[in-house]
Design a protein around this motif. Structure first.
Motif, PDB file in Angstrom:
ATOM      1  N   ALA A 180      18.736  44.048  31.830  1.00 52.29           N
ATOM      2  CA  ALA A 180      20.136  43.294  31.719  1.00 52.29           C
ATOM      3  C   ALA A 180      20.956  43.643  30.672  1.00 52.29           C
ATOM      4  CB  ALA A 180      19.774  41.950  31.765  1.00 52.29           C
ATOM      5  N   LEU A 183      22.448  47.106  31.311  1.00 53.71           N
ATOM      6  CA  LEU A 183      23.545  47.058  32.289  1.00 53.71           C
ATOM      7  C   LEU A 183      24.729  46.648  31.484  1.00 53.71           C
ATOM      8  CD1 LEU A 183      23.656  47.617  35.236  1.00 53.71           C
ATOM      9  CD2 LEU A 183      23.376  45.107  35.646  1.00 53.71           C
ATOM     10  N   ILE A 184      24.775  45.707  30.673  1.00 54.34           N
ATOM     11  CA  ILE A 184      26.234  45.405  30.125  1.00 54.34           C
ATOM     12  C   ILE A 184      26.501  46.415  29.011  1.00 54.34           C
ATOM     13  CG2 ILE A 184      26.934  43.619  28.440  1.00 54.34           C
ATOM     14  CD1 ILE A 184      24.914  41.610  29.466  1.00 54.34           C
ATOM     15  N   ALA A 187      28.206  49.031  31.187  1.00 57.51           N
ATOM     16  CA  ALA A 187      29.479  48.462  31.440  1.00 57.51           C
ATOM     17  C   ALA A 187      30.520  48.639  30.413  1.00 57.51           C
ATOM     18  CB  ALA A 187      29.462  47.172  31.949  1.00 57.51           C
ATOM     19  N   LEU A 198      35.143  40.678  32.005  1.00 60.90           N
ATOM     20  CA  LEU A 198      33.787  40.141  32.474  1.00 60.90           C
ATOM     21  C   LEU A 198      33.127  38.987  31.621  1.00 60.90           C
ATOM     22  CD1 LEU A 198      32.251  42.769  34.592  1.00 60.90           C
ATOM     23  CD2 LEU A 198      33.443  40.896  35.696  1.00 60.90           C
ATOM     24  N   GLY A 199      33.811  39.199  30.482  1.00 60.09           N
ATOM     25  CA  GLY A 199      33.441  38.139  29.388  1.00 60.09           C
ATOM     26  C   GLY A 199      32.185  38.558  28.610  1.00 60.09           C
ATOM     27  N   PHE A 200      32.217  39.939  28.305  1.00 58.70           N
ATOM     28  CA  PHE A 200      31.052  40.503  27.663  1.00 58.70           C
ATOM     29  C   PHE A 200      31.991  41.031  26.089  1.00 58.70           C
ATOM     30  CE2 PHE A 200      29.378  41.684  31.572  1.00 58.70           C
ATOM     31  CZ  PHE A 200      28.323  40.408  31.619  1.00 58.70           C
TER      32      PHE A 200
ATOM     33  N   LEU B 113      25.957  42.275  37.448  1.00 58.49           N
ATOM     34  CA  LEU B 113      26.697  42.242  36.044  1.00 58.49           C
ATOM     35  C   LEU B 113      27.664  41.359  35.890  1.00 58.49           C
ATOM     36  CD1 LEU B 113      27.053  44.396  33.593  1.00 58.49           C
ATOM     37  CD2 LEU B 113      28.963  45.414  34.873  1.00 58.49           C
ATOM     38  N   GLY B 114      28.394  40.617  37.094  1.00 61.22           N
ATOM     39  CA  GLY B 114      29.461  39.343  36.816  1.00 61.22           C
ATOM     40  C   GLY B 114      28.541  38.292  36.563  1.00 61.22           C
ATOM     41  N   LEU B 116      25.760  37.864  34.657  1.00 55.55           N
ATOM     42  CA  LEU B 116      24.975  37.996  33.541  1.00 55.55           C
ATOM     43  C   LEU B 116      25.704  37.400  32.103  1.00 55.55           C
ATOM     44  CD1 LEU B 116      23.749  41.695  33.476  1.00 55.55           C
ATOM     45  CD2 LEU B 116      22.397  39.680  33.946  1.00 55.55           C
ATOM     46  N   PRO B 117      25.077  36.535  31.530  1.00 55.38           N
ATOM     47  CA  PRO B 117      25.520  36.009  30.350  1.00 55.38           C
ATOM     48  C   PRO B 117      25.858  36.806  29.246  1.00 55.38           C
ATOM     49  CG  PRO B 117      23.076  35.481  30.412  1.00 55.38           C
ATOM     50  CD  PRO B 117      23.373  36.233  31.455  1.00 55.38           C
TER      51      PRO B 117
END
Lengths: 311, 497
Positions: A180, A183-184, A187, A198-200, B113-114, B116-117
């Motif tokens: 996970a 993935l971030i 992105a 998206l908040g990352f 992806l949207g 995930l924290p």
């Protein structure tokens, strides 16, 4: 965790890597000690290149100075060993030194955008090189630093160490890249604004990737000098070594981790196989690398996976 | 489009409260004292022509730009100046016009992806994440393509995927940039329903688009901007009727040619036949046919996104196309952009493409390198006569000039190359009226005193009409009208807004 495991088992790259590793495991019974020696170096290079691919392929940051991290690890381990510390402690120190060096470099550098990150990392290598030369009395300068200890005198044992280290590092880096957070990270690398919308926290994720890359690079650098018995600027710090790492990763296939290891093995084995050509061997290997990069941007693994991407 | 507006405007505590935001880029004021609120279950349409500052406002809300002044409250918390990821965590989501999906991941993974924290130690997504992503995909109509890669999806599905990511974020405030750009009529209806769902869920929605028409069926209220300022606000009907809005889009009483039409019509110089262009999956140009005769001044008008720039890029050899484009009887396909420029088709793009770090004179000299010294000097003298402002600014560095001066320089540089056909793309983009007049005068001189053929692309009808011998109207990648300027007001003006 089961989710991650399932993802791993579904990946074609993972099975390619597993089959490849099985073949490599059988080699001590098949090939000569000379070949094993070459492969041992190639495996450490494989870890350099895989660590680099985590940054370039996933975080989309070009680190022109992989040898800053490798060299920091190698020399930290070497200097500590010179003062009598045992190998295991030196290895940990190597990883830690690369991590600290990496953070000091990356925190300001990641705030820059575009080519400036890469340029900063390049300058860091030159600084490290100058540092080693200036403090020649401690570091051995251009001649190199002779280690008190070495991993092993036995070629086959050294081969196992290197193969085991590459396999474990590869598995960890590959799993991370497929997770996970991987993935971030992708992105963040491909669309900085999109990922932050998206908040990352893009900088946080890239910094984490840089730290992981640094630890593995430093550890591999330390392992390599304990195998070679010496740490020298020409083997672990020079910009040309870094260029070789980069070529290996791109040649093998960006964004695959596994490809970086394959590219390293190919590059070093090919360089050795063409040794009868003398000076020309480097030229030929570089030429092949150039052709692959120009015509198959996705590298060797890209060729293997191509059929699948299109379906 | 069916009417999807709420039966009665939902009045409640505003989820998004924008007050007095101002943003300057150098000397340009992109947004000036903009104030609006959006309540739960309300859709606000933010409209304005290209360069009006609407995108800037949206980007400020998302934190991509920092405002110079003003506050942005999301559920009561002032987030102005925060980085985008914190604003996103506070409850703002955005659907970008251009999606940049992860191409090696599947549609499902892209949507995950949207969900995930923002944590580093999250190696594997929770089990429910995959289920939830699947649910959202079903809801937006992507249920059948979960395991496909984005690269294999049609354009509308890529937009659905972006929408799905926004749904996954579960944001209280949703910003949507040009929701319907590039979609077919059927797809527009489906998207409108999905956006209406946001309202039914009690979210605050901001739709950013070019004209009232495209958001009228959805928006409860419309806020119109021009040159960074608020010009009107109200129901879609009120804004459509508003005098200022009509003047901005159509001009105050449309003026037609200020001189008699050219009597001696030349031979067809440029012939574009059935040209189509695809950008990935999006149809940017669909079977477009136009012709430009020798010495003619032709204007192509249409809103941003209609396909004008793509048409010009196809003519200049900058994008691949199907169909046929011929110049002076010879087909242009297969020639490089540079070769086309040497044959006399000079393109002055909307992005201006000046060399920012060079002076005015150096930019002009750059374009004259294939002329003899005497020709260049003569051409330069003529251009300085056409744009006296450039003579005054001869030594100034291009990027330090105002937008209008940069536009003059861009046109002058194109003319320096002694074009047979000058293609002018959106010369009025983001410029103040006083500058427009100066450029307009220069174009008039060009038309009356030289034999240069001009192809002008504009969304500003007031600017495009007076000079033109003939007009084409573009909408959604197609030519929808062709005729004399005098017929424009009667036949198409009303459908244009």
């Amino acid at each position: 965790m089961t989710e991650a495991l399932r993802g791993l088992l579904k990946s074609r790259l993972f099975w390619i890597a597993l089959c490849g590793t099985v073949v490599l495991v059988t080699l001590p019974w098949v090939v000569s000690a000379y070949v094993l020696g070459i492969l041992t170096v190639a495996y450490y290079f494989g870890v350099f290149a895989m660590s680099w691919d985590l940054l370039f392929g996933f975080a989309n940051e070009v680190n022109f100075g992989p040898t800053f991290l490798i060299g920091s690890g190698a020399y930290a381990a070497g200097l500590l060993n010179a003062s009598g510390a045992p190998i295991w402690l030196c290895l940990i120190a190597g990883g830690a030194a690369a991590l600290v060096g990496g953070v000091v470099l990356a925190v300001p550098a990641l705030r820059l955008s575009g080519p400036y990150f890469g340029l900063t990392t390049l300058v860091a290598v030159l600084l490290l090189q100058q540092f080693i030369v200036i403090f020649a009395s401690r570091t051995g300068g251009e001649i190199g630093l002779t280690m008190n200890d070495i991993l092993s005198m036995d070629t086959t044992t050294n081969y196992w160490y290197a193969l085991g280290f590459m396999a474990v590092s590869g598995l960890i880096l590959f799993t991370l890249s497929r997770s996970a957070v991987g993935l971030i990270l992708q992105a963040s690398g491909q669309d900085r604004i999109g990922a932050s919308a998206l908040g990352f926290n893009v900088v946080k994720h890239k910094l984490a990737a840089f730290c992981i890359s640094a630890v593995f690079s430093g550890l591999a650098g330390a392992m390599l000098v304990f195998y070679l018995g010496t740490a020298s600027v020409g083997t672990v710090v020079d910009v040309s070594v870094g260029v070789q790492v980069i070529i290996a990763a791109v040649l093998g296939g960006r964004r695959t981790i596994v490809g970086a290891a394959i590219g390293s093995i190919f590059l070093i084995v090919a360089g050795e196989a063409l040794r009868p050509l003398g000076q020309l061997s480097t030229f030929v290997v570089s030429g092949i690398a150039l052709l692959v990069i120009l015509f198959f941007v996705d590298g060797l693994m890209g060729l293997l996976l191509r059929g699948r991407e299109e379906t | 489009m069916t009417d999807l507006r709420a039966p009665a405007a939902a009045v409640s505590v505003p989820l998004l409260d924008v007050r007095g935001i101002t943003k300057r880029f150098g000397g340009l004021v992109a947004a000036k004292d903009i104030t609006f609120q959006i309540g739960a279950g309300e859709i606000l349409g933010l409209i304005g022509p290209n360069g009006s500052g609407k995108s800037t406002v949206m980007q400020i809300i998302m934190g991509i730009h920092r405002p110079n002044a003003g506050s942005v409250r999301v559920t009561g918390v002032d987030v102005a100046g925060w980085p985008p990821h914190r604003i996103a965590q506070q409850g703002v989501g955005i659907v970008f016009q251009h999606s940049r999906p992860l191409h090696r991941q599947t549609v499902l993974e892209n949507i995950m992806l949207g969900l995930l924290p923002d944590k580093l130690l999250k190696l594997a997504a929770d089990r429910h994440v995959r289920e939830k992503a699947r649910e959202i995909a079903e809801r937006v109509g992507l249920g059948g393509v979960l395991n496909r890669k984005p690269g294999t999806l049609p354009f509308a599905d890529l937009r659905r995927m972006e929408l799905a990511k926004a749904i996954a974020r579960d944001s209280q405030v949703v910003l949507i940039d040009e929701p319907f750009a590039g979609l077919t009529t059927g797809e527009v209806a489906a998207f409108a329903r999905l956006i209406a769902d946001f309202r039914n869920d009690g979210r605050a929605v901001l739709l950013v688009d070019h004209n009232v028409k495209s958001v009228a069926a959805l928006a409860d209220r419309v806020f119109a901007m021009y040159l960074g300022e608020r010009i009107a606000e109200g129901t879609p009907e009120e804004v459509t009727r508003d005098a200022t809005v009509r003047r901005v889009y159509l001009g105050g009483g449309i003026e037609v040619a200020t001189r008699p039409a050219r009597n001696a019509r030349g031979a067809a110089l440029l012939q574009v036949e059935n040209v189509s262009v695809l950008y990935g999956k999006a149809q940017a140009l669909e079977c477009v046919s136009i012709h430009v005769d020798e010495g003619e001044f032709v204007s192509v008008v249409g809103l941003n996104g209609a396909g004008k720039t793509t048409l010009f890029n196809a003519i200049s050899g900058l994008v691949p196309y199907s169909g046929r484009i011929s110049w002076d009887g010879k087909e242009l396909r297969g020639r490089s952009a540079a070769a086309i420029a040497r044959h006399g088709i000079v393109h002055c793009p909307e992005t201006r493409e000046l060399v920012g770090d060079m002076s005015v004179r150096e930019n002009l000299d750059l374009a004259s390198h294939h002329l003899t010294a005497a020709q260049a000097a003569q051409q330069l003298e003529w251009l300085y006569h056409l744009f006296p402002r450039l003579r005054d600014r001869e030594r100034q560095i291009a990027r330090t000039m105002s937008g209008g001066e940069q536009q003059m320089l861009a046109i002058a540089r194109s003319l320096m190359m002694r074009p047979t056909l000058l293609i002018l793309d959106e010369p009025t983009l983001g410029l103040a009226p006083v500058i427009l007049e100066q450029i307009s005068n220069a174009l008039e001189q060009l038309r009356n005193t030289t034999s240069i053929t001009v192809l002008l692309g504009e969304q500003n009808v007031t600017f495009a009409l007076p000079h033109a011998d003939r007009i084409y109207v573009m909408d959604h990648a197609r030519i929808v009208w062709e005729g004399e300027p005098s017929r424009f007001a009667a036949e198409v003006a009303d459908t244009y807004l």
